[in-house]
Design a protein around this motif. Structure first.
Motif, PDB file in Angstrom:
ATOM      1  N   THR A 167     -82.797   9.129  31.981  1.00 51.04           N
ATOM      2  CA  THR A 167     -84.114   9.605  31.578  1.00 51.04           C
ATOM      3  C   THR A 167     -84.746   8.747  30.492  1.00 51.04           C
ATOM      4  OG1 THR A 167     -83.079  11.130  30.018  1.00 51.04           O
ATOM      5  CG2 THR A 167     -83.635  11.990  32.179  1.00 51.04           C
ATOM      6  N   SER A 189     -89.188  11.124  32.354  1.00 50.59           N
ATOM      7  CA  SER A 189     -89.092  10.415  33.629  1.00 50.59           C
ATOM      8  C   SER A 189     -87.657   9.997  33.871  1.00 50.59           C
ATOM      9  CB  SER A 189     -89.989   9.168  33.602  1.00 50.59           C
ATOM     10  OG  SER A 189     -89.720   8.412  32.428  1.00 50.59           O
ATOM     11  N   ASN A 243     -82.481  15.707  37.080  1.00 53.60           N
ATOM     12  CA  ASN A 243     -83.610  14.790  36.884  1.00 53.60           C
ATOM     13  C   ASN A 243     -84.527  14.667  38.100  1.00 53.60           C
ATOM     14  OD1 ASN A 243     -82.308  14.254  34.477  1.00 53.60           O
ATOM     15  ND2 ASN A 243     -81.471  12.281  35.143  1.00 53.60           N
ATOM     16  N   LEU A 246     -88.349  15.042  37.822  1.00 52.68           N
ATOM     17  CA  LEU A 246     -89.074  14.204  36.871  1.00 52.68           C
ATOM     18  C   LEU A 246     -89.839  13.109  37.602  1.00 52.68           C
ATOM     19  CD1 LEU A 246     -86.303  13.645  34.147  1.00 52.68           C
ATOM     20  CD2 LEU A 246     -88.103  15.395  34.164  1.00 52.68           C
TER      21      LEU A 246
END
Length: 988
Positions: A167, A189, A243, A246
């Protein structure tokens, strides 16, 4: 001379003392101002499309509270008058490693590691979704100041290491606040790339196709893990699942890799934000079709120094075009409505950013699109729309105060406010005196150029054509200018002093001459005459003339892709490669990409007529073993790489495609190399020059895979340490993997089944759904592999190379395997010592399907001559020899119902030769693939003239650029490596 420098140093020291700061800066944590601050009388760029003239806005506690033509001013507000100034949103960079320490390389870098080095994580160290930027971040004041000066207020930073990198975090570059206040989003992200982690020595993957396969497998494993099927905890897969919602940012380094990243995203329903290469203009149609937002580096290549004609001749047209075309990339993205943002990655933000941005604008990028790429587009991309990148109520108070239009070269950024905190860059009270002047002093008129930042200008001085030494100091609107004597033998100076409190086109002051006398001087800004402006504009237009993009964008690329044509070949000698043999004075009619009729006296029916009298028409040559048109050849990280695919690494820009077409080749099998016993999956291609990689795939062809035996796979000539190291070890690899594949197939119906791309491929082989082409030399290993295959219930489809095939042809026939061999290559390594030139004819006489292949980009251009050698060595008939490069390799590839011969209903892959096709004098005049002429010798002749003309034009542009003082780079001569089975590459 030393005395002159000493006096100059003393003089400048006196100037610097005047500007010394007596109050130290507070670089520690500041207490936020809780009062309102109101800015008035400014030209406010709310966003790229909307501007308020003479507007107002207020900020409090880091946020914008009001903006408009007129706003209510709260009591006790601090009011700042920005009359004559402009305000822009601060910029945003989505691809950065700001504040992240450089990842340290793993120790013992020369040793090979095959297993993962982390316990409790994924089986491959290069999959690191558990990495968090916030855990590695430390505010870097020095780097932040570079961003401040370039106009940036927010960056999205990450740890640039690994294939799945973990991330990133969104950080405001706010001066003098606590770390926590700066963080806008600690998990903004997830980043990906095709590059391995430098912190691990794990060998796999070694190629771009291995990286792609690894990402696919990681996605599959994450889904499997997320469904609760794993027995053991895997922190990497947990992080990957965490994640997945994201923003996914995929870093690439070239245009083909951009498309490869998008391909993976499409397969798994992920829309990547792609960090581009700046070459998107070369295939803008595919870029647009990706539906991706692009993060584009603001970096352009320098012109080449082409004054040396020899070196200039070595410079490729591709390199020259890139210099010419790259600055127009952003314009083309904007015109095609491709959303893009800009990054300072790979450039110096302070020195190069604005220069390159203005260059892009000179090449047609609109100011509105440029501002959007720096503000609203990145804000929307990272999920911060309306919060950053705009000047509106509720947004963060991130804005620039400038002296005028930001996109004017002379405009100064005075202040960069971030979260309501001011970063002073240049005092608003400083007069901008930059410009070109006529300086009149002591009866002489000098040409004075003042450039640089208003607060720290620099000078260039000339008297006529003679450069004069000068040094300027400008503090509190007092200018001190020191002029050296034009006579270099004298240590004499003229000292000028003037107070310049306001912007003006001329100023005057006191001059102290070398003899101590005082006089006055006058500086008058030069204005371009209408003629000078026109000449300058014409000169810029000439320098900025962008040459057209071709497909591909290198020499011999098409300005417009050729179209399918209906064609009637008249009166040709037709080599059918069928039972009909060679037909004299025969016509062949092609319609809609297929062969419709073969016969005499056929009518055109609206088709284009080509007089082929005295010429020979054949089917296109099929090369069963090729390595052209590939960005990678071997995935050598494991002894089996059945999960990788050559279709992932097709390079449609390889000039060898065009050269092969010029040699009559229309279809190839792009094979994996021979680094491991079980190699990667093949790509069977139609050589459609100028098309994209996807459009070159021979869709109707069945799937193949490459196996390999012998010296390469046991690493006889390579430095390695993985199993196998012996020929008997090679056999064990096959036995082990196919045993695993059988067990894997059995487990498919079990609960908690885990899909394995490598095993899936091997199961296809076991079930006869994928064919095997095996690199081979020694008869013992040829026998071994046939026995292993028979043990597991499948057949080897083709032995390629097979230089000892003549020894075991009978056993090969019994097994049902074909042969694809060299005509007369031997003795280039030990296991080739028994090769003979009669090999092909002997295997043919036994009844095997025999083909002649190339394994070499140069040989593939003359496979017609390679086939002819078997007429001499073994007495084969001309027609049988010709079949070894047409219908026989088509049979080996199981596409003989579509290509490889001239027969009604087949695809129109045809070559028109000017002579007997087995002759050393024969040249293809036209090469057709599915009714499209991808090579035409007359068109080729015109292309050569165009290339020469374009090269001269671009060389002229570069020479002019150098004469205008533009920075150049030297021409470097690099020989392109010829690719064979044993080429090893390494991803970063």
């Amino acid at each position: 001379m030393k005395l002159k420098l000493l006096i100059l140093g003393i003089f400048l020291s006196a100037f610097s003392m005047q500007s010394q700061e007596y109050f130290p800066k507070n670089d520690g944590v500041k207490t936020r101002n809780t009062n309102y601050t109101v800015f008035k009388n400014a030209k406010i760029h709310i966003d790229p499309q909307n501007v308020i003239e003479n507007g107002m806005f207020a900020i409090k506690e880091g946020k914008i509270t009001a903006v408009g033509k007129s706003i209510n001013v709260p009591e006790n507000s601090i009011i700042i008058d920005l009359k004559g100034k402009e305000v822009y949103p601060s910029f945003i960079d989505l691809y950065s490693d700001f504040g992240i320490p450089k990842p340290k390389k793993a120790e013992n870098g020369n040793s090979v590691q095959y297993d993962a080095g982390r316990e409790g994580y994924y089986w491959n160290d290069h999959i690191k979704p558990d990495t968090e930027a916030i855990a590695n971040f430390s505010f870097d004041k020095k780097e932040a100041e570079k961003f401040h000066k370039a106009g940036f207020g927010v960056v999205n930073t990450h740890v640039p290491d690994g294939i799945i990198r973990g991330t990133g975090m969104l950080v405001a570059l706010t001066p003098g606040v606590t770390e926590g206040d700066r963080i806008l989003n600690e998990r903004s992200s997830q980043y990906l790339s095709f590059d391995k982690s430098v912190q691990s020595r794990q060998a796999y993957p070694t190629s771009i196709m291995g990286s792609m396969a690894l990402i696919r497998q990681a996605y599959l494993d994450a889904k499997w893990y997320g469904n609760g099927n794993a027995k053991n905890k895997d922190l990497a897969l947990e992080a990957l699942n965490k994640n997945k919602d994201l923003v996914q940012i995929f870093a690439t380094d070239n245009l083909l890799n951009e498309f490869r990243a998008d391909k993976i995203g499409d397969e798994f329903g992920v829309q990547y934000v792609i960090v581009g290469s700046g070459k998107e203009y070369q295939r803008i149609d595919k870029v647009k079709a990706s539906n991706a937002t692009y993060i584009v580096p603001l970096k352009f290549p320098n012109a080449f120094d082409v004054e040396d004609p020899y070196l200039a001749n070595k410079l490729s047209l591709e390199e020259m075009r890139e210099w010419n075309q790259a600055p127009a990339n952003l314009k083309m993205l904007a015109e095609n409505k491709v959303p893009f943002t800009l990054t300072t990655h790979s450039i110096d933000a302070e020195k190069d950013f604005k220069t390159n941005l203005l260059k892009a604008i000179d090449f047609g990028l609109s100011k509105e699109a440029a501002l959007a790429a720096l503000t609203t587009v990145p804000a929307k991309t990272i999920g911060q729309e309306g919060k950053i990148g705009v000047i509106k109520e509720g947004a963060w108070a991130n804005f620039l105060i400038t002296s005028g239009d930001y996109f004017d070269k002379k405009t100064t950024i005075y202040e960069n406010w971030i979260q309501g905190e001011k970063k002073l860059l240049n005092s608003m009270d400083v007069t901008n005196i930059t410009g070109n002047y006529d300086l009149k002093v002591d009866g002489k008129t000098y040409s004075l150029n003042i450039k640089g930042e208003p607060s720290s200008p620099k000078t260039e001085l000339k008297l006529g054509d003679t450069k004069i030494g000068s040094k300027i100091s400008f503090n509190d609107n007092w200018m001190n200018l020191l002029l050296s004597s034009p006579d270099t033998t004298k240590t004499e100076f003229i000292r000028l002093v003037a107070n310049i409190p306001a912007q003006t086109e001329q100023f005057s002051g006191k001059a102290i001459l070398p003899n101590g006398n005082e006089t006055s001087f006058q500086a008058i800004m030069k204005k371009d005459s209408d003629k000078d402006k026109k000449d300058k504009k014409d000169k810029e237009a000439e320098t900025h003339k962008v040459v057209p993009v071709t497909y591909p964008n290198i020499a011999y690329g098409f300005k417009n892709l050729p179209k399918q044509e209906n064609v009637l070949f008249k009166n040709a000698t037709v080599w059918t490669s069928e039972d009909e043999g060679v037909l004299e004075n025969t016509d062949v009619l092609v319609k809609n990409g297929e062969i419709i009729k073969i016969g005499k006296d056929l009518s055109a029916g609206g088709a284009k007529v080509i007089d082929a009298t005295g010429k020979h028409l054949t089917a296109g040559i099929v090369d069963e073993h090729s390595h052209i048109a590939a960005s990678a050849i071997n995935e050598s990280g494991h002894n089996s790489s059945a999960e990788v695919s050559m279709e992932d690494v097709v390079d449609p820009t390889d000039i060898n495609i065009y050269r092969n077409l010029a040699g009559g080749v229309t279809t190839i099998q792009l094979l994996h190399g021979s680094a491991n016993p079980i190699g990667g999956r093949s790509a069977i291609l139609k050589l459609k020059w100028g098309e994209s990689a996807d459009n070159m795939i021979f869709e109707q062809a069945p799937p193949f895979i490459k196996f390999a035996l012998g010296e390469n796979v046991k690493q006889s000539n390579w430095s390695g340490g993985r199993f196998p190291q012996t020929r008997m070890g090679v056999e064990q690899v096959f036995t082990d993997y196919f045993s695993r594949a059988k067990a894997y197939e059995t487990s498919k119906n079990e609960e908690g089944f885990r899909k394995d791309l490598e095993m899936e491929t091997l199961v296809e082989i076991l079930n006869g759904e994928r064919f095997v082409s095996s690199h081979s030399y020694i008869q013992s290993e040829i026998n071994m592999l046939m026995k292993v295959a028979e043990k597991f219930g499948f057949n080897i489809n083709t032995f390629t190379h097979i230089l000892e095939g003549y020894k075991v042809a009978d056993k090969m026939k019994e097994h049902g395997v074909g042969a694809s061999t060299f005509s007369d290559w031997w003795a280039y390594k030990y296991e080739v010592n028994d090769a003979i030139p009669y090999n092909a004819s002997i295997m043919n006489e036994v009844g095997l399907t025999v083909a002649i292949n190339s394994d070499d980009a140069e040989m593939s251009r003359r496979l017609n001559q390679e086939a002819a050698k078997s007429v001499k060595y073994g007495g084969m008939s001309e027609e049988e020899a010709w079949k070894m490069v047409t219908i026989n390799p088509a049979k080996l590839l199981h596409v003989d119902d579509l290509v490889g011969s001239i027969k009604t209903g087949k695809q129109a892959d045809l070559v028109l030769w000017n002579d007997h096709p087995l002759s050393v004098y024969a040249k293809p005049e036209k090469t057709m693939v599915e009714g499209v002429f991808y090579f035409d010798i007359e068109r080729d002749s015109e292309m050569r003239k165009d290339i020469k003309r374009e090269r001269n034009e671009l060389i002229g542009q570069m020479l002019k650029a150098k004469n205008n003082g533009v920075k150049t780079q030297p021409v470097t001569i690099e020989e392109k490596q010829r690719v064979h089975c044993d080429l090893l590459e390494e991803v970063k």
